[in-house]
Design a protein around this motif. Structure first.
Motif, PDB file in Angstrom:
ATOM      1  N   SER B  69     -11.852 -26.038 -16.460  1.00 36.03           N
ATOM      2  CA  SER B  69     -11.703 -26.914 -17.269  1.00 36.03           C
ATOM      3  C   SER B  69     -11.532 -27.196 -19.238  1.00 36.03           C
ATOM      4  N   GLU B 258     -14.685 -32.212 -21.240  1.00 34.49           N
ATOM      5  CA  GLU B 258     -14.141 -31.604 -20.915  1.00 34.49           C
ATOM      6  C   GLU B 258     -15.177 -32.233 -19.264  1.00 34.49           C
ATOM      7  N   GLN B 262     -12.220 -32.848 -16.353  1.00 29.74           N
ATOM      8  CA  GLN B 262     -12.322 -32.298 -14.483  1.00 29.74           C
ATOM      9  C   GLN B 262     -12.054 -33.706 -13.471  1.00 29.74           C
ATOM     10  N   LEU B 266      -8.476 -31.450 -12.968  1.00 27.64           N
ATOM     11  CA  LEU B 266      -9.463 -30.569 -12.835  1.00 27.64           C
ATOM     12  C   LEU B 266      -9.297 -29.405 -13.986  1.00 27.64           C
ATOM     13  N   CYS B 267      -8.469 -28.816 -13.785  1.00 28.04           N
ATOM     14  CA  CYS B 267      -8.195 -27.402 -14.964  1.00 28.04           C
ATOM     15  C   CYS B 267      -6.621 -27.312 -15.219  1.00 28.04           C
TER      16      CYS B 267
END
Lengths: 391, 391
Positions: B69, B258, B262, B266-267
């Motif tokens: 992430s 972070e 998520q 998510l990333c």
């Protein structure tokens, strides 16, 4: 002086990290066979075909610029065609919206559809990415259990009869994560009827639908009602790093999502969306590629289920391997999977305890096992280790 | 029955689209010279170098999988090195967080740092992407004007003296969008002192800092205080479709971001982040590339300013062209730029009226002109058309 810092600390404490994500950090040791992850197998991703598409896209500068918030037009066009075929009705391009993975679709939809305190119905056990989003949106969350035919629509009907008025009902209709089950056609029809009668939105979260093993998944819930917003993604059939998810929803919903997307991150990547469009439009290649993934996952899934049934017998009950990426298993002898985990890690195998997916507690005897990244022998060895830990 | 639909309509009405984005849809006709956009020039983007990096990344499967992430580790590492050099102190990797463009950094930071009703100070005229995010977060927004030295920190000090307690002060410190100005070193020091004394966060939004024309931008506000969160991006120096922005902030802020990332998506993309890392780590090439962009933009900017001053004389006052992508101009004769726009479009030139950037109204005689995508002759012709429309 930093008077804002205590507020930040409080906010941090209020946010929940993904228990699975934290667990994965502990289980990344090479000697452990990982059934805990939820990753597709990178070795099955079409690396060379993606390289070819990247090369083609990068012959022109257009793939470098900002793109439109709803997505790169040719990607939306090919998705509209695919969804038209899947849903059996014409899906216009303006009802297709590309997101940064389907997680972003969930997150933007939660903002669009939910006011704080709104009721959201989820399945139990639940997809934790959805739980995280609905909790962050301040929703009141009520869980409806799954059985072998998917969401217990009779329990949902009871809730509605008792006066509950959900804004959203979330379902992973095909090859559930983590539950492994697929909603039956009759349940789909009933869920759609309830949505039409009570005016709630169904979010049909369908990243795994094309990963069926023996027979295709039933027609989507979205074929039964226009109150269904369909989510899917290229992450499980092509590659997660394309970050190409999408939602199919009435134009009014897409336009609201568009306004939020502008503030959230302006737009997606013209480069990765162009690659995704290239691959999704290459029908014959795509069909053969998905068939290849499906065959590999099917063999692995069946190996895992066979090993569990052979080794544990009646002591563990697990779902049939019909598609997707996960098998859900229950110890029938009261074994607590959260307590078992440290011993399993010592024995060299990782899984996710059922409690991680529980909405209101429970599933202490259950576990989720992901079969995507291990071959049959490795899966058999994983089950052997699990059995030795559970002795 | 769809009882949720009226709620959706109300929500839609409450969301503001970007006036600029809507305008751009109207001005995309080929015969119109576009000074309205805010896009970097795709012809100057390093297409071949990106293709080379894509090819290198796609030799391994790692670039296809989900990534962490906070960003692909080697990208965070090269960003930490660059920020260490820029800030003159060691910036550890865990204080660098990669976002989907710096717009996502703004959006996630608003969620982390602001409770509804929190006070946010912005510059006036304002970066509209920031306004949109802060409004969506339910912040109370107070504007502090810009002058030739950037944010009027004396006005900010007065607000603080009167008891206002901002959670966040947002500044585009270098080559302001839309204002064109750069905050002076003295103002930077004063802003940092106020942040330390009153404990608010400064968000130093710096996408343009490397695009200086004659001399480098001053040391970042973040060199003066640890209460400064720095934002930047590869979009203006490499390519927007890499969607690689970043924030530099204390670890506690990064960890909160972070958790939100998520849930949000998510990333990022391991593929585009790997490409970005490759190019940013290629120091000599990068320096030469940025110098090339800088030179081209500098020539265009100076041509535009020269044309405006030659053609309009005292009737229009415009900023010096010192860097970035925009020139801000004021009609001194009371010409209303919103009213002028339809005539300008008829004459074949588009700009953004100042009113689009006003926080509480005003800037009716101002306009933003983007010089990035036109050559000197085209810019001169644009100004000729503008003068004919304003006659």
């Amino acid at each position: 002086m930093s008077p804002t810092r205590p507020a930040l600390a409080a906010k941090l404490a209020g946010l929940q990290s993904s228990a699975i994500r934290d667990l994965l950090k502990l289980t990344a040791r090479a000697e452990i066979i990982g059934l805990a992850g939820g990753l597709p197998d990178a070795a099955l991703m079409p690396r060379e075909r993606i390289a070819e598409a990247a090369d083609a896209a990068l012959r022109k500068a257009a793939c470098l610029q900002y793109t439109e918030s709803p997505g790169w037009a040719p990607l939306r066009a090919v998705l509209a065609e695919r969804e038209t075929a899947r849903l059996g009705r014409v899906v216009p391009v303006d009802e297709v919206f590309v997101t940064h993975g389907s997680q972003q679709a969930l997150s933007l939809l939660a903002e669009v559809l939910l006011d704080p305190g709104a009721l959201v119905i989820v399945e139990d056990p639940a997809y934790v990415g959805a739980l995280q989003v609905f909790r962050a949106a301040g929703a009141r969350i009520v869980a409806v259990p799954l059985d072998a035919e998917g969401m217990r629509t009779d329990v949902l009907a009871d809730l509605l009869a008792r006066g509950e008025r959900p804004a959203v009902v979330h379902t992973v209709s095909n090859f559930h994560n983590p539950g492994g089950v697929t909603m039956s056609p009759a349940r789909r029809a009933e869920l759609a009827e309830l949505a039409d009668a009570h005016g709630f939105w169904v979010i049909e979260d369908d990243p795994y639908g094309e990963l069926w093993f023996d027979e295709p998944a039933p027609a989507p819930v979205a074929t039964y009602s226009r109150n269904v917003i369909r989510l899917s993604s290229s992450s499980k059939i092509l590659a997660p790093s394309l970050r190409a998810g999408w939602l199919v929803a009435p134009n009014e919903v897409c336009r609201a999502v568009e306004l939020l997307k502008q503030g959230a991150d302006l737009c997606g990547s013209a480069l990765t969306q162009q690659i995704a469009a290239d691959l999704l439009a290459d029908r014959d290649w795509l069909a053969a590629h998905i068939d290849h993934v499906r065959t590999a996952y099917g063999e692995r899934a069946k190996s895992l289920v066979h090993a569990v049934r052979t080794r544990f017998g009646d002591r563990v009950r697990c779902t049939d391997a019909t598609g997707g990426m996960f098998v859900w298993a229950d110890f029938t002898d009261g074994t607590d999977t959260t307590e078992l985990l440290p011993r399993a890690l010592d024995a060299g195998v990782a899984y996710v305890p059922g409690a991680a997916f529980a909405v209101d507690g429970g599933y202490r005897n259950s576990m989720r096992m992901c079969f995507t990244t291990s071959d049959a022998d490795t899966l058999a060895e994983a089950v052997r280790r699990l059995a030795s830990a559970a002795e």
